[in-house]
Design an enzyme around this catalytic site. Structure first.
Site, PDB file in Angstrom:
ATOM      1  N   GLU A   5      16.347   6.735  20.097  1.00 12.61           N
ATOM      2  CA  GLU A   5      17.398   7.757  20.238  1.00 12.61           C
ATOM      3  C   GLU A   5      18.653   7.316  19.475  1.00 12.61           C
ATOM      4  O   GLU A   5      19.085   6.184  19.590  1.00 12.61           O
ATOM      5  CB  GLU A   5      17.706   7.958  21.738  1.00 12.61           C
ATOM      6  CG  GLU A   5      18.961   8.734  22.061  1.00 12.61           C
ATOM      7  CD  GLU A   5      19.017  10.140  21.482  1.00 12.61           C
ATOM      8  OE1 GLU A   5      18.018  10.867  21.575  1.00 12.61           O
ATOM      9  OE2 GLU A   5      20.076  10.497  20.914  1.00 12.61           O
ATOM     10  N   GLN A   6      19.228   8.261  18.742  1.00 10.30           N
ATOM     11  CA  GLN A   6      20.402   7.906  17.931  1.00 10.30           C
ATOM     12  C   GLN A   6      21.699   7.744  18.748  1.00 10.30           C
ATOM     13  O   GLN A   6      22.570   6.963  18.383  1.00 10.30           O
ATOM     14  CB  GLN A   6      20.629   8.939  16.840  1.00 10.30           C
ATOM     15  CG  GLN A   6      21.043  10.304  17.368  1.00 10.30           C
ATOM     16  CD  GLN A   6      21.242  11.355  16.279  1.00 10.30           C
ATOM     17  OE1 GLN A   6      21.052  11.066  15.108  1.00 10.30           O
ATOM     18  NE2 GLN A   6      21.617  12.544  16.672  1.00 10.30           N
TER      19      GLN A   6
ATOM     20  N   ARG B  25      21.346  19.917  33.519  1.00  6.59           N
ATOM     21  CA  ARG B  25      20.601  19.216  32.467  1.00  6.59           C
ATOM     22  C   ARG B  25      20.558  17.714  32.698  1.00  6.59           C
ATOM     23  O   ARG B  25      19.541  17.062  32.475  1.00  6.59           O
ATOM     24  CB  ARG B  25      21.253  19.455  31.103  1.00  6.59           C
ATOM     25  CG  ARG B  25      20.856  20.740  30.475  1.00  6.59           C
ATOM     26  CD  ARG B  25      21.710  20.998  29.256  1.00  6.59           C
ATOM     27  NE  ARG B  25      21.408  22.295  28.731  1.00  6.59           N
ATOM     28  CZ  ARG B  25      20.553  22.518  27.737  1.00  6.59           C
ATOM     29  NH1 ARG B  25      19.971  21.531  27.125  1.00  6.59           N
ATOM     30  NH2 ARG B  25      20.308  23.741  27.340  1.00  6.59           N
TER      31      ARG B  25
ATOM     32  N   TYR C   4      25.695  31.164  36.872  1.00  5.92           N
ATOM     33  CA  TYR C   4      24.706  30.797  37.893  1.00  5.92           C
ATOM     34  C   TYR C   4      25.053  29.464  38.558  1.00  5.92           C
ATOM     35  O   TYR C   4      25.738  28.626  37.974  1.00  5.92           O
ATOM     36  CB  TYR C   4      23.285  30.836  37.353  1.00  5.92           C
ATOM     37  CG  TYR C   4      22.920  29.903  36.214  1.00  5.92           C
ATOM     38  CD1 TYR C   4      22.668  28.551  36.432  1.00  5.92           C
ATOM     39  CD2 TYR C   4      22.762  30.393  34.921  1.00  5.92           C
ATOM     40  CE1 TYR C   4      22.277  27.718  35.384  1.00  5.92           C
ATOM     41  CE2 TYR C   4      22.385  29.565  33.871  1.00  5.92           C
ATOM     42  CZ  TYR C   4      22.142  28.224  34.113  1.00  5.92           C
ATOM     43  OH  TYR C   4      21.752  27.405  33.080  1.00  5.92           O
TER      44      TYR C   4
ATOM     45  N   ASP D 209      12.500  21.595  19.830  1.00  7.12           N
ATOM     46  CA  ASP D 209      13.347  22.290  18.847  1.00  7.12           C
ATOM     47  C   ASP D 209      13.059  21.847  17.414  1.00  7.12           C
ATOM     48  O   ASP D 209      13.310  22.608  16.475  1.00  7.12           O
ATOM     49  CB  ASP D 209      14.832  22.034  19.151  1.00  7.12           C
ATOM     50  CG  ASP D 209      15.379  22.967  20.227  1.00  7.12           C
ATOM     51  OD1 ASP D 209      14.581  23.745  20.794  1.00  7.12           O
ATOM     52  OD2 ASP D 209      16.594  22.917  20.500  1.00  7.12           O
TER      53      ASP D 209
HETATM   54  C1  LIG Z   1      23.488  27.809  25.105  1.00 10.25           C
HETATM   55  C2  LIG Z   1      22.088  27.328  25.307  1.00 10.25           C
HETATM   56  C3  LIG Z   1      21.455  27.562  26.506  1.00 10.25           C
HETATM   57  C4  LIG Z   1      20.128  27.146  26.687  1.00 10.25           C
HETATM   58  N1  LIG Z   1      19.522  27.415  27.882  1.00 10.25           N
HETATM   59  C5  LIG Z   1      18.242  27.052  28.067  1.00 10.25           C
HETATM   60  C6  LIG Z   1      17.583  27.325  29.305  1.00 10.25           C
HETATM   61  O1  LIG Z   1      18.196  27.873  30.228  1.00 10.25           O
HETATM   62  N2  LIG Z   1      16.276  26.954  29.448  1.00 10.25           N
HETATM   63  C7  LIG Z   1      15.592  26.322  28.437  1.00 10.25           C
HETATM   64  O2  LIG Z   1      14.401  26.013  28.629  1.00 10.25           O
HETATM   65  N3  LIG Z   1      16.189  26.050  27.256  1.00 10.25           N
HETATM   66  C8  LIG Z   1      17.484  26.382  27.045  1.00 10.25           C
HETATM   67  N4  LIG Z   1      18.103  26.088  25.865  1.00 10.25           N
HETATM   68  C9  LIG Z   1      17.348  25.399  24.804  1.00 10.25           C
HETATM   69  C10 LIG Z   1      17.264  23.896  25.055  1.00 10.25           C
HETATM   70  O3  LIG Z   1      18.553  23.360  25.232  1.00 10.25           O
HETATM   71  C11 LIG Z   1      16.611  23.198  23.877  1.00 10.25           C
HETATM   72  O4  LIG Z   1      15.500  23.932  23.436  1.00 10.25           O
HETATM   73  C12 LIG Z   1      16.128  21.812  24.289  1.00 10.25           C
HETATM   74  O5  LIG Z   1      17.211  21.024  24.703  1.00 10.25           O
HETATM   75  C13 LIG Z   1      15.411  21.139  23.116  1.00 10.25           C
HETATM   76  O6  LIG Z   1      15.036  19.842  23.489  1.00 10.25           O
HETATM   77  P1  LIG Z   1      14.550  18.820  22.383  1.00 10.25           P
HETATM   78  O7  LIG Z   1      14.247  17.559  23.132  1.00 10.25           O
HETATM   79  O8  LIG Z   1      13.510  19.433  21.528  1.00 10.25           O
HETATM   80  O9  LIG Z   1      15.811  18.610  21.432  1.00 10.25           O
HETATM   81  P2  LIG Z   1      17.276  17.986  21.774  1.00 10.25           P
HETATM   82  O10 LIG Z   1      17.661  18.235  23.173  1.00 10.25           O
HETATM   83  O11 LIG Z   1      18.184  18.467  20.705  1.00 10.25           O
HETATM   84  O12 LIG Z   1      17.042  16.441  21.614  1.00 10.25           O
HETATM   85  C14 LIG Z   1      16.912  15.831  20.357  1.00 10.25           C
HETATM   86  C15 LIG Z   1      17.306  14.370  20.496  1.00 10.25           C
HETATM   87  O13 LIG Z   1      17.014  13.695  19.278  1.00 10.25           O
HETATM   88  C16 LIG Z   1      18.088  12.842  18.939  1.00 10.25           C
HETATM   89  N5  LIG Z   1      18.029  12.648  17.473  1.00 10.25           N
HETATM   90  C17 LIG Z   1      18.258  13.575  16.518  1.00 10.25           C
HETATM   91  N6  LIG Z   1      18.080  13.037  15.282  1.00 10.25           N
HETATM   92  C18 LIG Z   1      17.724  11.732  15.490  1.00 10.25           C
HETATM   93  C19 LIG Z   1      17.407  10.658  14.598  1.00 10.25           C
HETATM   94  N7  LIG Z   1      17.401  10.818  13.281  1.00 10.25           N
HETATM   95  N8  LIG Z   1      17.100   9.445  15.149  1.00 10.25           N
HETATM   96  C20 LIG Z   1      17.090   9.266  16.503  1.00 10.25           C
HETATM   97  N9  LIG Z   1      17.386  10.259  17.378  1.00 10.25           N
HETATM   98  C21 LIG Z   1      17.696  11.473  16.880  1.00 10.25           C
HETATM   99  C22 LIG Z   1      19.314  13.610  19.424  1.00 10.25           C
HETATM  100  O14 LIG Z   1      20.431  12.749  19.600  1.00 10.25           O
HETATM  101  C23 LIG Z   1      18.804  14.196  20.739  1.00 10.25           C
HETATM  102  O15 LIG Z   1      18.995  13.334  21.826  1.00 10.25           O
HETATM  103  C24 LIG Z   1      19.439  26.478  25.648  1.00 10.25           C
HETATM  104  C25 LIG Z   1      20.085  26.221  24.446  1.00 10.25           C
HETATM  105  C26 LIG Z   1      21.400  26.634  24.263  1.00 10.25           C
HETATM  106  C27 LIG Z   1      22.060  26.349  22.952  1.00 10.25           C
END
Ligand SMILES: Cc1cc2nc3c(=O)[nH]c(=O)nc-3n(C[C@H](O)[C@H](O)[C@H](O)COP(=O)(O)OP(=O)(O)OC[C@H]3O[C@@H](n4cnc5c(N)ncnc54)[C@H](O)[C@@H]3O)c2cc1C
Length: 405
Positions: free
Chosen positions: A36-37, A110, A219, A296
């Protein structure tokens, strides 16, 4: 005797997706290294909604009990008109909803969800966790993967999962399709103590006011001691990817025409965090050899169906199941995983865009929306959610394959 499961899988990104992937692999006995960065493993202070679809996955990860201890289970999903303040539609989330989808609808902080995942990863004994390491380069070898971080540290593993979010570095290596697409929508988020919320709106519901080019969500979290507030509006003022404290003057300007309760709630907030919303069009190939993407990084979506994190959790359980089925042939496992996932996640990406249009409709479109939604029965509404919240046989099969310890 060592097994293929002892050769660690590298996971770039320790968000909800990356940690769930590590946990799902660990529960299959597979070792992993999360990189993790950020300086520490942490989530932003805001709420998240969990649809019943994700509870099948949480069950397989043995997380139902701790999640239930921390989550709020709302009584209704309520949509109000942001100008008149009148209720447009209400979907009860009680017994009938739970019976239909086998699981509840939940609201959770979260940080609580992230901490649970982190604790479960640590307890598993199969997950190594390194923070403050930003992955900048990947080397694909004959039968292994090596990554390098900005500090010059190297990690080697049998395979690599890019769970590095919307601005994924690993996606650029696997897919190479440039930056995500800004939606032209901005979100401001805040969490307030319940005491700051007028009594009438201290509801145990997931409620939101929808209006032309704006909507506002409210909520409860943590048994109702906190409230999560989300304000969304159309704007072309910001640079893509800007994530900062924003310009509250614009926020108030965009919500100027909304009803008094919405404006009063907006006034309560002194410190907002801002996100410029982006997504991508769905793709069907996000794996190459021993590298794949998750969450994502693979299928970023707008938040209008509240499913981005839920999809990353589904991905994680599916991927771990495929790794075991392929007995460590990660190239085969990752092909099978993306094949199992791309239509479902693509549908959510597309439907999230459509819901965004729907929530932000004005004029005749808004009148039609209110009329159509207002005429629905709860049964109609639930039937419309079946594709998303209903059991996904392929996924529950994967989940069932994860042994409960
Ligand atoms: C306003 C809003 C409301 C939302 N509400 C909901 C909801 O109610 N329910 C729901 O299911 N989803 C919701 N989402 C979507 C949800 O937040 C994301 O889809 C989810 O957090 C994605 O998780 P992830 O682990 O794929 O990515 P992230 O949470 O973005 O995690 C990626 C991680 O990778 C790390 N990283 C990035 N690049 C590097 C690198 N080069 N080297 C090392 N580490 C790195 C980052 O620091 C981060 O910790 C919402 C989004 C938004 C914007």
């Amino acid at each position: 005797m060592t097994s293929w499961k002892d050769e660690q899988v590298l996971i770039v990104g320790g968000g909800i997706g990356g940690l769930t992937a590590a946990l799902a692999l660990a529960r299959q006995g597979i070792a992993s290294q999360v990189i993790e960065q950020a300086a520490e493993f942490k989530e932003i202070g805001a709420g998240i909604q969990l649809g019943p679809n994700v509870f099948w996955m949480l069950e397989s990860l043995d997380l139902i009990e701790p999640i239930c201890a921390l989550a709020v289970f709302p009584n209704n999903l309520i949509m109000l008109d942001s100008i008149t303040g009148e209720e447009v539609t209400r979907i009860p989330l009680g017994e009938d909803f739970r019976r239909k989808f086998h699981h509840p609808y939940a609201l959770i902080h979260r940080a609580d969800l992230h901490n649970l995942l982190l604790g479960a990863c640590r307890k598993s004994g199969r997950v190594r966790l390194d923070a403050a390491q930003k992955v900048v380069a990947v080397e694909e070898m004959q039968d292994a993967i090596k990554v390098k971080t900005a500090d010059g540290k190297e990690y080697q593993g049998a395979a690599l999962i890019g769970a590095d979010g919307l601005w994924s570095t690993i996606r650029q290596i696997v897919v190479g399709d440039g930056k995500p697409k800004p939606a032209g929508h901005i979100t401001y988020r805040a969490v307030l103590p319940a005491t700051e919320i007028p009594q009438k709106y201290r509801w145990r519901d997931m409620g939101f006011w929808a209006g032309e080019k704006v909507h506002f969500v409210l909520y409860p979290l943590r048994t109702g001691e906190l409230y999560n507030l989300v304000a969304v509006f159309h704007s072309d003022r910001y640079e893509e990817g800007w994530d900062s404290y924003g310009d509250p003057a614009e926020l108030h300007e965009r919500f100027a025409g909304t009803c008094a309760p919405v404006r009063a709630l907006l006034e309560k907030i002194e410190s907002w965090r801002m996100w410029v919303l982006c997504d991508r069009a769905p793709i069907k190939q996000w794996s190459r050899g021993r590298i794949t993407l998750l969450g994502d990084a693979a299928h970023p979506m707008l938040q209008y169906l509240a499913q981005g994190a839920c999809m990353s959790i589904e991905d994680a359980v599916c991927l771990a199941g495929k790794a075991v089925e392929a007995e460590g042939d990660y190239a085969a496992a990752f092909r099978a995983y993306q094949q199992a996932r791309y239509l479902r996640t693509g549908r959510v990406q597309i439907m999230a865009r459509i819901y965004g249009e729907f929530y932000h409709a004005g004029g005749v479109a808004k009148e039609l929306r209110n009329m159509m939604l207002g005429a629905r029965t709860p049964e109609d509404a639930m039937a419309g959610m079946e594709w998303l919240y209903g059991e996904q046989k392929e996924l529950t099969r994967q989940a069932a394959a994860v042994p409960l310890r």
